[in-house]
Design an enzyme around this catalytic site. Structure first.
Site, short mmCIF file in Angstrom:
data_model
loop_
_atom_site.label_atom_id
_atom_site.label_comp_id
_atom_site.label_asym_id
_atom_site.label_seq_id
_atom_site.Cartn_x
_atom_site.Cartn_y
_atom_site.Cartn_z
N ASP A 159 19.67 -3.79 4.61
CA ASP A 159 20.38 -4.95 4.08
C ASP A 159 21.51 -5.40 5.00
O ASP A 159 21.78 -6.60 5.13
CB ASP A 159 20.95 -4.63 2.69
CG ASP A 159 19.86 -4.52 1.63
OD1 ASP A 159 18.77 -5.09 1.84
OD2 ASP A 159 20.09 -3.86 0.61
N ALA B 86 31.60 -6.40 -4.76
CA ALA B 86 32.13 -6.98 -6.00
C ALA B 86 31.65 -6.22 -7.23
O ALA B 86 32.41 -6.00 -8.18
CB ALA B 86 31.75 -8.46 -6.10
#
EC number: 2.7.1.23
Length: 296
Positions: free
Chosen positions: A73, A194
């Site tokens: 990723d 987050a």
């Protein structure tokens, strides 16, 4: 049925043997399909391939119809973000990393060939991922590639002391915060830093941004979801004589001092990601993050 994408780029994670082997396998397969192939400079140097067309990421963005990114990723974040700065080239992610949340095609040989064949023929689903841009004290001179984020822009403490922030949204005072920092995240980034800080998960197609406090020294400080059309102004207060750090997608650290202002808003460019036709974002949440699993 003819191929929709004829000029295909391959971008791999540098210095990773299993990625280089996958790049070589991909190259042979795409060549068999009669497609024109360009390999990113560093990616090609890691392989045993000779007499192949090579190019920089910028050249790939301007010359190719689609880019295949091989790796994890992190590599996908870096490559797709930079490619999107130069053109609207769509990106396909093949997972040779650990999680594979963004690189949604598995590296299993037979399944991968079938999936790639269908996508390159145009039989695919599309996700448009929004990005964020920032400037400090209205300074527009920062290099473009170092001021655009696909996941998040984070302002964090550089030492073990909390510091203060004052936040305005669309020119209106929103809140003050003392703590370890603040994350401003895209929907894509809502499953990354987050989420670890307690933020909500946003669907990638949602036109929103989420502000997530990091270890706020308050019992009533909560994440805030706002329109991605909003402009966010963040002022560093002089509480605790702060020295904070601004980072984008975990890179390109910028030191901030008291009274400096950071302005964050949606970038014009988006990352276009191609998936298989049956791709389901919620499957990915369940399989990769263990979301909503029944425990008994």
């Amino acid at each position: 049925m003819a191929f929709k994408y004829h000029k295909v780029a391959i971008v791999g994670k540098h210095y990773k043997k299993e990625v280089s082997q996958m790049v070589e396998t991909l190259y042979a397969y795409l060549q068999q399909q009669g497609l024109e192939i360009i390999i990113e400079n560093d990616t090609a140097a890691d392989t045993s391939l000779v007499n192949v067309a090579i190019a920089s990421l910028k050249e790939i963005a301007l010359r190719c119809d689609v880019a295949i990114v091989v790796g994890g990723d992190g590599n996908f974040l870096k490559a797709s973000r930079l490619l999107a700065l130069y053109s609207n080239i769509p990106v396909i992610g093949i997972n040779k990393g650990k999680l594979g949340f963004l690189t949604t095609l598995a590296a299993d040989d037979n399944a991968l060939k079938n999936d790639l064949y269908a996508i390159l023929k145009g039989d695919s689903s599309v996700t448009k991922m929004s990005m964020l841009k920032y400037r400090v004290d209205n300074n527009l001179r920062a290099p473009l590639e170092a001021s655009i984020a696909l996941n998040e822009i984070a302002i964090t403490a550089s030492r073990g002391l909390m510091f203060g922030l004052k936040v305005f949204i669309d020119g209106r005072y929103a809140f003050d915060q003392r703590g370890d920092g603040l994350i401003v995240s895209t929907p894509t980034g809502s499953t990354a830093h987050a989420m670890s800080a307690g933020g909500p998960i946003l669907n990638p197609n949602q036109n929103s941004v989420v502000l997530v406090p990091i270890c706020s020294h308050s019992l009533n400080s909560r994440p805030l979801v706002i329109s991605d059309e909003s402009v966010i102004d963040i002022y560093i207060t002089d509480y605790n004589d702060p020295e904070s750090v601004l980072s984008i997608d975990g890179r390109h650290d910028t030191i901030l001092k008291a009274h400096q202002k950071v302005t964050i808003q949606k970038a014009r460019k988006k990352v276009t990601v191609l998936h298989t036709k049956d791709y389901n974002y919620y499957d990915t949440l369940r399989e990769k993050l263990g979301w909503s699993k029944v425990l008994f």
